[in-house]
Design a protein around this motif. Sequence first.
Motif, PDB file in Angstrom:
ATOM      1  N   GLN A 184       0.530   8.857 -10.594  1.00  0.00           N
ATOM      2  CA  GLN A 184      -0.155   9.110 -11.466  1.00  0.00           C
ATOM      3  C   GLN A 184      -1.402  10.025 -11.245  1.00  0.00           C
ATOM      4  OE1 GLN A 184       0.026   8.040 -15.366  1.00  0.00           O
ATOM      5  NE2 GLN A 184       2.038   8.652 -14.308  1.00  0.00           N
ATOM      6  N   GLY A 185      -1.626  10.116  -9.580  1.00  0.00           N
ATOM      7  CA  GLY A 185      -2.602  11.346  -9.094  1.00  0.00           C
ATOM      8  C   GLY A 185      -3.800  10.345  -8.607  1.00  0.00           C
ATOM      9  N   ARG A 186      -3.847   8.837  -8.078  1.00  0.00           N
ATOM     10  CA  ARG A 186      -4.428   8.140  -8.300  1.00  0.00           C
ATOM     11  C   ARG A 186      -3.982   7.627  -6.778  1.00  0.00           C
ATOM     12  NH1 ARG A 186      -2.826   4.281 -13.048  1.00  0.00           N
ATOM     13  NH2 ARG A 186      -3.263   5.394 -14.790  1.00  0.00           N
ATOM     14  N   ASP A 187      -6.038   7.991  -5.962  1.00  0.00           N
ATOM     15  CA  ASP A 187      -6.381   7.819  -4.532  1.00  0.00           C
ATOM     16  C   ASP A 187      -6.656   6.683  -4.487  1.00  0.00           C
ATOM     17  OD1 ASP A 187      -6.996  10.683  -4.257  1.00  0.00           O
ATOM     18  OD2 ASP A 187      -8.864   9.988  -5.259  1.00  0.00           O
ATOM     19  N   ARG A 188      -6.276   5.670  -4.564  1.00  0.00           N
ATOM     20  CA  ARG A 188      -6.072   3.801  -4.402  1.00  0.00           C
ATOM     21  C   ARG A 188      -4.667   3.512  -4.198  1.00  0.00           C
ATOM     22  NH1 ARG A 188      -4.282  -0.135  -8.963  1.00  0.00           N
ATOM     23  NH2 ARG A 188      -4.567  -2.280  -7.757  1.00  0.00           N
ATOM     24  N   ALA A 189      -3.981   4.975  -4.315  1.00  0.00           N
ATOM     25  CA  ALA A 189      -2.289   4.486  -3.899  1.00  0.00           C
ATOM     26  C   ALA A 189      -2.771   4.767  -1.924  1.00  0.00           C
ATOM     27  CB  ALA A 189      -1.477   5.520  -4.452  1.00  0.00           C
ATOM     28  N   GLU A 190      -3.309   5.014  -1.956  1.00  0.00           N
ATOM     29  CA  GLU A 190      -2.971   5.186  -0.676  1.00  0.00           C
ATOM     30  C   GLU A 190      -3.814   3.411   0.855  1.00  0.00           C
ATOM     31  OE1 GLU A 190      -5.252   7.389   3.161  1.00  0.00           O
ATOM     32  OE2 GLU A 190      -5.661   8.836   1.545  1.00  0.00           O
ATOM     33  N   GLN A 191      -4.426   3.214  -0.125  1.00  0.00           N
ATOM     34  CA  GLN A 191      -4.517   1.815   0.538  1.00  0.00           C
ATOM     35  C   GLN A 191      -3.422   0.469   0.289  1.00  0.00           C
ATOM     36  OE1 GLN A 191      -7.390   0.861   2.857  1.00  0.00           O
ATOM     37  NE2 GLN A 191      -5.468  -0.959   2.527  1.00  0.00           N
ATOM     38  N   LEU A 192      -3.155   0.879  -0.866  1.00  0.00           N
ATOM     39  CA  LEU A 192      -1.815   0.217  -0.865  1.00  0.00           C
ATOM     40  C   LEU A 192      -1.085   0.283  -0.715  1.00  0.00           C
ATOM     41  CD1 LEU A 192      -1.620   0.155  -5.020  1.00  0.00           C
ATOM     42  CD2 LEU A 192      -2.154  -1.693  -3.918  1.00  0.00           C
ATOM     43  N   TYR A 193      -0.699   1.355  -0.548  1.00  0.00           N
ATOM     44  CA  TYR A 193       0.725   1.741   0.689  1.00  0.00           C
ATOM     45  C   TYR A 193       0.209   1.223   2.394  1.00  0.00           C
ATOM     46  CZ  TYR A 193       3.427   5.011  -1.772  1.00  0.00           C
ATOM     47  OH  TYR A 193       4.036   5.913  -3.150  1.00  0.00           O
ATOM     48  N   ARG A 194      -0.709   0.839   2.761  1.00  0.00           N
ATOM     49  CA  ARG A 194      -1.123   1.194   4.287  1.00  0.00           C
ATOM     50  C   ARG A 194      -0.851  -0.394   4.093  1.00  0.00           C
ATOM     51  NH1 ARG A 194      -2.930   5.155   6.741  1.00  0.00           N
ATOM     52  NH2 ARG A 194      -4.131   7.084   6.077  1.00  0.00           N
ATOM     53  N   THR A 195      -1.529  -1.127   3.076  1.00  0.00           N
ATOM     54  CA  THR A 195      -1.503  -2.604   3.420  1.00  0.00           C
ATOM     55  C   THR A 195      -0.053  -3.328   3.322  1.00  0.00           C
ATOM     56  OG1 THR A 195      -3.418  -2.712   2.164  1.00  0.00           O
ATOM     57  CG2 THR A 195      -2.282  -4.495   2.231  1.00  0.00           C
TER      58      THR A 195
END
Length: 294
Positions: A91-102
């Motif tokens: 959905q193009g949301r930047d929040r994905a990055e921290q979710l992936y990293r964690t």
Amino acid sequence: MRPVSCGSGAWLIAAVLSAGAFAASRPASLEDCEEEVRRTPAVADSYRCFATVAHRTNQWERVARRLEAILAIDPENQIARWFLARFEADQGRDRAEQLYRTAIEALAATGRRRDETEARLDFSFFLALRGRLDEADAEISRAEDLAEGAGDPVLLGKVRTNQAWQAYRRADYGRGEVLLRRVEADLFPAGPVQARSTWLSAMGAICWAMGRYQEARQHYQEQAELLHQTGDLFGEASARSNISLATAPLLEAANEQRGKVIDELNETALAVARAGGNRSVEAKSHLLLGQSPL
């Protein structure tokens, strides 16, 4: 049948990339997915059920809320966090990055190597689509080490496909094709739908960039048919949008039917994108239709 070689030709800028399709099983509802998670809460395929429903029914917000609820009950559920990252990325949301990293850090710490490999490959796509190619390379390199250690040709095939995408993004089309050909037999005809879809999209992009538009169109058409058969409207929309872009150079500029054909292809892509919740393809289709001379 896929062509043996893409040959050589002119540079074209990248079009819409499909993040991939999901499993071919057909869960009836989100409740079915929840039942799968209850039965096997530590297995990634249980959560792919949610992805399948989202891609087929455009229930992105409902799926995200279900995964958020799972994480609220069990904050250490890294598989749920990984798949929530996938939805946010789609959905193009930047929040994905921290979710992936964690999720990746926790999967690595607990020795879940296959899940870590797949999550890193997903994250590499997220980074690459934001122009962060060096960071994406680092994720793919770690995934490659893990896949080679696992001795799984399909998993390694997924890694090589991501490496081919990176080669494409750097205009190293010859290397990209070599990487894809190396793993073609490992993924076709019976590999996972997601892996085959991503391979077809990558080969289509490489052939397209090299000026072999007919071959590119064949790959995108095969991808669209594969995703249509599995009901993945989100992924199918990307493939159909790319069919339109690959078809345009094949038609004579003076052909009075050219605009009509391209508009029909873009209208099809738009309809599928709306049905599957693929916002980027929906926006792109509107743009292309708005530029039509008809």
